[in-house]
Design a protein around this motif. Sequence first.
Motif, PDB file in Angstrom:
ATOM      1  N   SER A  34     -52.582   3.401  61.553  1.00 61.79           N
ATOM      2  CA  SER A  34     -51.667   2.384  62.064  1.00 61.79           C
ATOM      3  C   SER A  34     -51.823   2.233  63.576  1.00 61.79           C
ATOM      4  N   GLU A  35     -51.429   1.089  64.082  1.00 59.79           N
ATOM      5  CA  GLU A  35     -51.574   0.845  65.521  1.00 59.79           C
ATOM      6  C   GLU A  35     -50.620   1.712  66.339  1.00 59.79           C
ATOM      7  N   ARG A  36     -49.496   2.081  65.783  1.00 62.64           N
ATOM      8  CA  ARG A  36     -48.601   3.032  66.447  1.00 62.64           C
ATOM      9  C   ARG A  36     -49.301   4.384  66.582  1.00 62.64           C
ATOM     10  N   GLU A  37     -49.984   4.808  65.516  1.00 58.89           N
ATOM     11  CA  GLU A  37     -50.717   6.079  65.555  1.00 58.89           C
ATOM     12  C   GLU A  37     -51.885   6.005  66.528  1.00 58.89           C
ATOM     13  N   GLN A  38     -52.521   4.847  66.597  1.00 58.71           N
ATOM     14  CA  GLN A  38     -53.624   4.682  67.550  1.00 58.71           C
ATOM     15  C   GLN A  38     -53.139   4.852  68.986  1.00 58.71           C
ATOM     16  N   LEU A  39     -52.030   4.194  69.325  1.00 61.18           N
ATOM     17  CA  LEU A  39     -51.483   4.322  70.681  1.00 61.18           C
ATOM     18  C   LEU A  39     -51.170   5.778  71.002  1.00 61.18           C
ATOM     19  N   ASP A  40     -50.525   6.458  70.074  1.00 64.35           N
ATOM     20  CA  ASP A  40     -50.166   7.856  70.307  1.00 64.35           C
ATOM     21  C   ASP A  40     -51.410   8.724  70.481  1.00 64.35           C
ATOM     22  N   PHE A  41     -52.411   8.488  69.635  1.00 66.76           N
ATOM     23  CA  PHE A  41     -53.596   9.335  69.688  1.00 66.76           C
ATOM     24  C   PHE A  41     -54.403   9.082  70.964  1.00 66.76           C
ATOM     25  N   PHE A  42     -54.490   7.829  71.382  1.00 64.34           N
ATOM     26  CA  PHE A  42     -55.248   7.526  72.594  1.00 64.34           C
ATOM     27  C   PHE A  42     -54.637   8.188  73.823  1.00 64.34           C
ATOM     28  N   GLY A  43     -53.328   8.412  73.800  1.00 64.96           N
ATOM     29  CA  GLY A  43     -52.677   9.068  74.933  1.00 64.96           C
ATOM     30  C   GLY A  43     -52.514  10.563  74.771  1.00 64.96           C
ATOM     31  N   SER A  44     -53.146  11.139  73.749  1.00 66.91           N
ATOM     32  CA  SER A  44     -52.925  12.549  73.431  1.00 66.91           C
ATOM     33  C   SER A  44     -53.915  13.475  74.136  1.00 66.91           C
ATOM     34  N   ALA A  45     -53.500  14.734  74.257  1.00 63.70           N
ATOM     35  CA  ALA A  45     -54.387  15.759  74.812  1.00 63.70           C
ATOM     36  C   ALA A  45     -55.576  16.000  73.884  1.00 63.70           C
ATOM     37  N   GLU A  46     -55.361  15.803  72.583  1.00 62.53           N
ATOM     38  CA  GLU A  46     -56.460  16.004  71.619  1.00 62.53           C
ATOM     39  C   GLU A  46     -57.605  15.029  71.888  1.00 62.53           C
ATOM     40  N   PHE A  47     -57.264  13.752  72.094  1.00 66.26           N
ATOM     41  CA  PHE A  47     -58.326  12.782  72.354  1.00 66.26           C
ATOM     42  C   PHE A  47     -58.970  13.018  73.714  1.00 66.26           C
ATOM     43  N   ALA A  48     -58.160  13.380  74.708  1.00 62.58           N
ATOM     44  CA  ALA A  48     -58.728  13.698  76.021  1.00 62.58           C
ATOM     45  C   ALA A  48     -59.738  14.838  75.895  1.00 62.58           C
ATOM     46  N   GLY A  49     -59.426  15.833  75.071  1.00 60.84           N
ATOM     47  CA  GLY A  49     -60.364  16.937  74.868  1.00 60.84           C
ATOM     48  C   GLY A  49     -61.659  16.486  74.220  1.00 60.84           C
ATOM     49  N   MET A  50     -61.574  15.547  73.300  1.00 58.03           N
ATOM     50  CA  MET A  50     -62.786  15.017  72.668  1.00 58.03           C
ATOM     51  C   MET A  50     -63.670  14.314  73.697  1.00 58.03           C
ATOM     52  N   LEU A  51     -63.029  13.588  74.616  1.00 60.96           N
ATOM     53  CA  LEU A  51     -63.812  12.901  75.651  1.00 60.96           C
ATOM     54  C   LEU A  51     -64.418  13.891  76.637  1.00 60.96           C
ATOM     55  N   VAL A  52     -63.707  14.979  76.904  1.00 64.45           N
ATOM     56  CA  VAL A  52     -64.266  16.032  77.777  1.00 64.45           C
ATOM     57  C   VAL A  52     -65.585  16.541  77.200  1.00 64.45           C
ATOM     58  N   GLU A  53     -65.606  16.784  75.904  1.00 62.71           N
ATOM     59  CA  GLU A  53     -66.834  17.279  75.270  1.00 62.71           C
ATOM     60  C   GLU A  53     -67.906  16.193  75.224  1.00 62.71           C
ATOM     61  N   LEU A  54     -67.484  14.950  75.102  1.00 62.66           N
ATOM     62  CA  LEU A  54     -68.452  13.855  75.030  1.00 62.66           C
ATOM     63  C   LEU A  54     -69.227  13.697  76.334  1.00 62.66           C
TER      64      LEU A  54
END
Length: 401
Positions: free
Chosen positions: A9-29
Amino acid sequence: MTEIKNRWSEREQLDFFGSAEFAGMLVELVRPLGLDDARVTVVELHHRPGAGVSGVFEASTDDAVLYLGATAENLEPVPDGVVTLSSPKGRIEVWLHPADPRLPGLALATTPESVQLHWGNGRNLVDLRTLAYRPLRRAVLRATFDDDREVFLKVLRKDGDTLFRKHELLGEAGISVPKPLGPPLKDVLAFEKVQGVSMAEDLMHGDAIPLRPEAVLELLDALPSGLMDVPARPAWSDRLGWYGHAALTTLPEEAQRIGGLVQRLGRILESSDRGYLVPSHGDFYEANIFVEHGRVTGLLDIDSAGPGYLVDDLACFLGHLLVLPSLDDRYDRVPEYFETYAAAFARELESRGVGADGLFARAACVVLSLVAGARDEQDPQWRRGALERLELVERLLLRAP
C-alpha cells in the motif's frame, strides 16, 4: 512480481521509505561505490496517488556525497542501470542520480559541461542549480552564466516538441511566455528568464493587489484557440478520488473526515455546470504568473495547457491563494485579496451560466490535492500544515452548500 507489488500500500511505502531499515539497505548499496558506512538521509518524498511513492536520498561520508532516486512505482521492464531491492511487501527500484530512468535528459541538464556547450552561447557557466525535481516526472534547473544571464532548463519525460509548440502558440497570440532558446534536446527545453517577479513574491511584499481580477480574466480569455488541438489533461476536480486517497494516506487518522469531504465534493461536482470547453492553462496559480506594475509579464508552466474550463483555472487560482497565509505570515493581506478575487470570479462565471457553488467546490478540490504536499521529512511539524489545509477544504465547502 506484480502480485507482490499489489500488496504494497502507498501508506506502507511512505513509512518504509522513511525507515531506518530502508536507509540501511541504501548504505549497503553505495558501499561498493567507495562510500563506507555512509550517512543516508531523506531529501524529499513524492506520493503520486495510484502509482506509488518515489524519493530522493543523500548518501554521504566526510569525503563524498551521492544522491539516489528510488521508487515503488512499477517500472517493468526494469531499465538498465536500475537496481531492484526487495522488502517483505514489495520491490523498490533505485538509481544513482542523475540517471533517472524516465527522464533521459536529466544527465544532460545537470552536467555543467553539457549545459555550457548547448546553451551557453560562448559564455562560461558559473552556477547550475536544481530548482525542482520530481523523480520520474520532471525537473527544473537554473543555469547562470558569467554575464549574469540566466537560462531555465525544463526536463520532461516526453512531449518536449508539444510544449515547444505551445510556447510558440501563446507567444504568437501576444501572451508573455518564456521564450524557448530552441527546439528540445532529449526532451530538455531551455528558456529565457521573463521580466517581473512572481505573483507569489508580489503578494508577499507588495502593498496592493498585484493583478486586478479583470486582468486575470482577460489573460485567460486571451489564450489562443490553437490550444484546443492539443490533448486535454484532467483538472484537479477530475481527480478528486486520487487526491482524497493521497490525503488519506497522509492523514490516516482523519479517514472518516476525509471520506465525508470527498463524498460532499463529489455530489456538488456532479450537479454543477462547468460551462463551455475553452483554451485553458491547466495549472493556473500565483507561482506561475509573473507581474510588474499591475500587468502580466510572464505566464509559466504551460505543460497542462489545452482544452479545459475557465471555472477550473479560476478554482486553481483561488485554492492556491487560500493556502498561502498558512505558509508564511508575510502573506497577511492575502485573505483580503482572496475575497476580492472570489467575488469577482463568481460574478463573471454566473454571467456565463456557471454557478459559484462549482467554483468553490473545485477550489476545495485543489486544496485537497495540496494536503499530501504538506508532508516534509525535514519538518517534524508538517502534520499541522496538512490539517490546516483540510480545514481550508471545509471552509470552502461552506461556500458551496
